[in-house]
Design a protein around this motif. Structure first.
Motif, mmCIF file in Angstrom:
data_model
loop_
_atom_site.group_PDB
_atom_site.id
_atom_site.type_symbol
_atom_site.label_atom_id
_atom_site.label_comp_id
_atom_site.label_asym_id
_atom_site.label_seq_id
_atom_site.Cartn_x
_atom_site.Cartn_y
_atom_site.Cartn_z
ATOM 1 N N ILE A 32 98.413 37.753 70.877
ATOM 2 C CA ILE A 32 98.804 38.641 71.974
ATOM 3 C C ILE A 32 100.146 38.185 72.538
ATOM 4 O O ILE A 32 101.029 38.996 72.841
ATOM 5 C CB ILE A 32 97.721 38.673 73.064
ATOM 6 C CG1 ILE A 32 96.444 39.325 72.523
ATOM 7 C CG2 ILE A 32 98.221 39.415 74.301
ATOM 8 C CD1 ILE A 32 95.282 39.311 73.508
ATOM 9 N N ASN A 33 100.309 36.899 72.663
ATOM 10 C CA ASN A 33 101.552 36.312 73.167
ATOM 11 C C ASN A 33 102.746 36.733 72.315
ATOM 12 O O ASN A 33 103.747 37.258 72.813
ATOM 13 C CB ASN A 33 101.396 34.782 73.164
ATOM 14 C CG ASN A 33 102.382 34.081 74.068
ATOM 15 O OD1 ASN A 33 103.176 34.714 74.768
ATOM 16 N ND2 ASN A 33 102.354 32.767 74.061
ATOM 17 N N ALA A 34 102.652 36.525 71.010
ATOM 18 C CA ALA A 34 103.745 36.891 70.107
ATOM 19 C C ALA A 34 103.925 38.400 70.022
ATOM 20 O O ALA A 34 105.062 38.900 69.965
ATOM 21 C CB ALA A 34 103.486 36.309 68.722
ATOM 22 N N GLY A 35 102.828 39.153 70.001
ATOM 23 C CA GLY A 35 102.924 40.603 69.904
ATOM 24 C C GLY A 35 103.585 41.223 71.115
ATOM 25 O O GLY A 35 104.413 42.147 70.983
ATOM 26 N N ALA A 36 103.255 40.732 72.305
ATOM 27 C CA ALA A 36 103.890 41.247 73.521
ATOM 28 C C ALA A 36 105.367 40.891 73.554
ATOM 29 O O ALA A 36 106.211 41.702 73.955
ATOM 30 C CB ALA A 36 103.181 40.682 74.750
ATOM 31 N N VAL A 50 95.814 40.404 56.994
ATOM 32 C CA VAL A 50 96.398 39.712 58.143
ATOM 33 C C VAL A 50 95.821 40.256 59.446
ATOM 34 O O VAL A 50 95.534 39.492 60.376
ATOM 35 C CB VAL A 50 97.935 39.844 58.122
ATOM 36 C CG1 VAL A 50 98.545 39.265 59.401
ATOM 37 C CG2 VAL A 50 98.508 39.122 56.913
ATOM 38 N N ALA A 51 95.615 41.560 59.536
ATOM 39 C CA ALA A 51 95.015 42.140 60.742
ATOM 40 C C ALA A 51 93.624 41.567 60.992
ATOM 41 O O ALA A 51 93.257 41.266 62.143
ATOM 42 C CB ALA A 51 94.953 43.663 60.604
ATOM 43 N N GLY A 52 92.833 41.407 59.935
ATOM 44 C CA GLY A 52 91.508 40.818 60.102
ATOM 45 C C GLY A 52 91.572 39.373 60.540
ATOM 46 O O GLY A 52 90.785 38.924 61.387
ATOM 47 N N LEU A 53 92.504 38.619 59.975
ATOM 48 C CA LEU A 53 92.675 37.219 60.367
ATOM 49 C C LEU A 53 93.074 37.109 61.831
ATOM 50 O O LEU A 53 92.575 36.243 62.570
ATOM 51 C CB LEU A 53 93.734 36.561 59.478
ATOM 52 C CG LEU A 53 93.336 36.356 58.017
ATOM 53 C CD1 LEU A 53 94.564 36.098 57.149
ATOM 54 C CD2 LEU A 53 92.339 35.213 57.888
ATOM 55 N N VAL A 86 100.106 44.957 64.277
ATOM 56 C CA VAL A 86 99.149 44.020 63.679
ATOM 57 C C VAL A 86 98.758 42.914 64.652
ATOM 58 O O VAL A 86 97.571 42.682 64.891
ATOM 59 C CB VAL A 86 99.724 43.419 62.381
ATOM 60 C CG1 VAL A 86 98.808 42.321 61.842
ATOM 61 C CG2 VAL A 86 99.903 44.515 61.328
ATOM 62 N N HIS A 87 99.733 42.234 65.231
ATOM 63 C CA HIS A 87 99.415 41.043 66.023
ATOM 64 C C HIS A 87 99.020 41.380 67.459
ATOM 65 O O HIS A 87 98.051 40.803 67.983
ATOM 66 C CB HIS A 87 100.580 40.061 65.986
ATOM 67 C CG HIS A 87 100.761 39.451 64.631
ATOM 68 N ND1 HIS A 87 100.036 38.372 64.191
ATOM 69 C CD2 HIS A 87 101.565 39.815 63.594
ATOM 70 C CE1 HIS A 87 100.385 38.077 62.959
ATOM 71 N NE2 HIS A 87 101.299 38.946 62.566
ATOM 72 N N LEU A 88 99.731 42.293 68.105
ATOM 73 C CA LEU A 88 99.337 42.651 69.463
ATOM 74 C C LEU A 88 98.034 43.442 69.452
ATOM 75 O O LEU A 88 97.087 43.097 70.168
ATOM 76 C CB LEU A 88 100.446 43.454 70.143
ATOM 77 C CG LEU A 88 100.156 43.883 71.588
ATOM 78 C CD1 LEU A 88 99.831 42.682 72.468
ATOM 79 C CD2 LEU A 88 101.323 44.673 72.158
ATOM 80 N N VAL A 89 97.975 44.478 68.631
ATOM 81 C CA VAL A 89 96.760 45.292 68.577
ATOM 82 C C VAL A 89 95.591 44.480 68.016
ATOM 83 O O VAL A 89 94.476 44.519 68.543
ATOM 84 C CB VAL A 89 96.998 46.567 67.744
ATOM 85 C CG1 VAL A 89 95.689 47.341 67.549
ATOM 86 C CG2 VAL A 89 98.032 47.455 68.422
ATOM 87 N N GLY A 90 95.833 43.709 66.952
ATOM 88 C CA GLY A 90 94.769 42.894 66.388
ATOM 89 C C GLY A 90 94.293 41.815 67.346
ATOM 90 O O GLY A 90 93.089 41.561 67.467
ATOM 91 N N GLY A 91 95.229 41.165 68.038
ATOM 92 C CA GLY A 91 94.842 40.140 69.005
ATOM 93 C C GLY A 91 94.049 40.706 70.160
ATOM 94 O O GLY A 91 93.051 40.115 70.605
ATOM 95 N N LEU A 92 94.472 41.859 70.671
ATOM 96 C CA LEU A 92 93.720 42.520 71.744
ATOM 97 C C LEU A 92 92.328 42.924 71.265
ATOM 98 O O LEU A 92 91.335 42.750 71.982
ATOM 99 C CB LEU A 92 94.478 43.753 72.227
ATOM 100 C CG LEU A 92 95.737 43.506 73.068
ATOM 101 C CD1 LEU A 92 96.515 44.808 73.253
ATOM 102 C CD2 LEU A 92 95.375 42.905 74.424
#
Length: 451
Positions: free
Chosen positions: A181-185, A278-281, A328-334
Motif C-alpha cells: 500500500i505504501n509503494a502503491g500510494a 504478483v497480484a496474488g503474492l 497491482v500493488h495498491l489494489v492488491g495490498g488493499l
C-alpha cells in the motif's frame, strides 16, 4: 533467517527483470538501474539511522523509533545479542504489554539485515509506475528522501514499536501496508506529479521482452517465501502456514487474472499470468499467517480478478501508470489487508505474541475489519501526501523529469550512455550475410522490425 533474508534480497533483481521486460528496449537498462540503485542507497541509510528509526524505542507517541544502540547498527555487543523475534526496542528496554515476542531468538544483526531487504524493495516497486521519464540521479535522490520520510516511519508503525501494531493492533504479517500500500500510494502520487509519457496512448509501448517478465515474476515468487514465511522468525507451524497460503493464493490469483483476460480480451497472455501471480503474492502478504489455506485461496482469486480489472482504470481516468504498480500493488495490498477482516482465522499466538483475531466470516464481527481499514487508509494517505510533496519539490528543481529529447532517444542512451542490445548485426556474421544486403545497410524487409 539468513536464508530468508537472501531470498528477499533476490526479489529486487527479480523485480528489475519483471519491470525491465515490460518497458521498451531503449529503456531497459535504465529500469534495471532504477531498481538496482535502491539496494545501494537504502543499505547505506539503513545502517546510519534507518534501523533505529524503524525498530528503536518509540518516540512521539509511536510515530517514530529511535535508540542510540542501533545508529550505525550499534555496538558489537548489541549486534551479537539474542532476542526473541518480534517488535524490538533498544536492548534492555522493557517491551510494552501485548508485544511479548514469540518464535525463536535471533541475533539483532540478523533481524536488521532481514528487514533491510524489505526496505530495499519497497521504493523499487514505485519505479515501474514512472518508467521511461525520470532522471537517474533525480530518482536516486528521491529514493533517499522517500525511505527517510515515508518508509522508515511506516515500517516503525507496522513492524516495530509504532502505533499501528502496538496501539491499533492491526494485522499485517509481512508488509501489505508497509510495503505494498505504501509503494502503491507513492506510485500514484508520482504519476500525477510527473505527468504522462510523450506519446502515451498514441505510440506503441508494448513489453520488449516477455520472457524477462515471466522470469522476473518467477524470481519474485521464489523470493517471496523468504518475505512471508521468513517473517515468522522461526521454522514452525506459523511459518508453514504462511508458506502454504502464499503458494495457494498465488496459484488462485494467476487463474483469476487469466480468466478475466479470457472473458474480456478473448486470449490469456503470458504477461497476464506473470502479473496475476504478483497480484496474488501482494494480496496474501499481510494475511499469510492470519487466514486458513482456503481463505488464502479466496483472497488470491479475488485479488487476481480485481487487479486485472483495476489496471484498465488508468485509461479511464487518464493517469500514466506505466507498469501497473497502482493496479497491482495498491489494489492488491488493499485487497489483502482489508480481507483479513473477513477471512481472519484464530489459530493461536503468532509473531509478536499477538493473538490472531477472527474476521467477519468466522464470527468476529466488524471490529477487525474496521481496524484493518484504518491501518490501510492511514498508510495510503500518509504515503500519498508526503510523496506528492517530495516529487513536486524535485520536479520544480528540474532534477526529476527528463527532457522530451531524452525521452525520445531512450533513457539508456540519454542517462547511461549504454544500450542493452546491439542492432548493428542481425546474424552472427553481420548484415553482409543477409541476402540482398551490404555491410552497414539494413535490408528493406527488416526495416521497422527492431533493426
Amino acid at each position: 533467517m539468513l536464508a530468508s533474508a537472501a531470498l528477499v534480497l533476490l526479489m529486487t533483481p527479480g523485480l528489475a527483470f519483471f519491470y525491465g521486460g515490460m518497458v521498451r528496449a531503449k529503456n531497459v537498462l535504465n529500469m534495471l538501474m532504477m531498481n538496482f540503485i535502491c539496494l545501494a542507497v537504502v543499505g547505506v541509510l539503513w545502517t546510519f539511522y534507518g534501523f533505529s528509526w524503524s525498530f528503536g524505542a518509540p518516540r512521539w507517541s509511536g510515530l517514530i523509533g529511535s535508540s542510540s544502540n542501533f545508529y550505525g547498527l550499534g555496538k558489537p555487543g548489541v549486534l551479537g545479542s539474542i532476542w526473541a523475534f518480534g517488535p524490538v526496542y533498544a536492548i534492555g528496554e522493557k517491551l510494552p504489554d501485548g508485544t511479548a515476542a514469540a518464535g525463536l531468538g535471533v541475533p539483532v544483526v540478523v533481524f536488521a539485515m532481514f528487514q533491510l531487504m524489505f526496505a530495499m524493495i519497497t521504493p523499487a516497486l514505485i519505479s515501474g509506475a514512472i518508467a521511461d521519464r525520470v532522471k537517474f540521479w533525480g530518482w536516486t535522490l528521491f529514493v533517499g528522501l522517500w525511505v527517510t520520510l515515508v518508509y522508515f516511519p511506516v515500517a516503525n508503525w507496522v513492524f516495530g514499536t509504532g502505533w499501528i501494531l502496538n496501539k491499533l493492533r492491526a494485522e499485517d504479517f509481512a508488509g501489505g501496508t508497509a510495503v505494498h500500500i505504501n509503494a502503491g500510494a507513492a506510485a500514484l502520487a508520482l504519476v500525477f506529479v510527473l505527468g504522462k509519457r510523450a506519446g502515451w496512448r498514441r505510440d506503441p509501448m508494448k513489453p520488449h521482452n516477455v520472457p524477462f517478465v515471466l522470469l522476473g515474476a518467477s524470481l519474485l515468487w521464489f523470493g517471496w517465501y523468504g518475505f512471508n514465511a521468513g517473517s515468522e522468525g522461526g521454522a514452525d507451524q506459523t511459518a508453514g502456514l504462511a508458506f502454504t497460503t502464499t503458494t495457494i493464493a498465488t496459484c488462485a490469483a494467476t487463474l483469476g487474472w487469466l480468466l478475466v483476460e479470457q472473458i474480456r480480451d478473448g486470449k490469456p497472455t503470458t504477461v497476464g499470468a506473470a502479473s496475476g501471480a504478483v497480484a496474488g503474492l501482494v494480496a496474501i502478504t499481510p494475511a499469510c499467517a492470519f487466514v486458513s489455506p482456503l481463505g488464502g485461496m479466496a483472497i488470491g482469486l479475488i485479488a487476481g480478478i480485481l487487479c486485472a480489472l483495476a489496471v484498465g482504470l488508468k485509461f479511464r481516468f487518464g493517469f500514466d501508470d506505466a507498469l501497473d504498480v497502482v493496479g497491482v500493488h495498491l489494489v492488491g495490498g488493499l485487497t489483502g489487508t482489508i480481507l483479513i477482516g473477513f477471512f481472519g482465522f484464530d489459530h493461536g499466538a503468532l509473531a509478536g505474541g499477538v493473538e490472531s483475531k477472527r474476521g467477519l466470516f468466522y464470527g468476529g464481527g466488524l471490529k477487525l475489519l474496521w481496524v484493518q481499514l484504518i491501518a490501510a487508509g492511514s498508510v495510503l494517505a500518509y504515503s500519498f501526501i508526503v510523496t506528492f510533496i517530495i516529487g513536486t519539490v524535485l520536479k520544480a528543481m528540474g532534477i526529476f523529469r527528463v527532457s522530451e529529447e531524452a525521452e525520445a532517444m531512450g533513457l539508456d542512451e540519454a542517462e547511461h550512455a549504454e544500450s542493452a542490445y546491439s542492432f548493428s548485426t542481425v546474424l552472427s556474421g553481420g548484415l553482409s550475410h543477409v541476402p540482398g544486403s551490404s555491410a552497414g545497410t539494413v535490408p528493406s524487409e527488416l526495416t521497422g522490425k527492431g533493426v
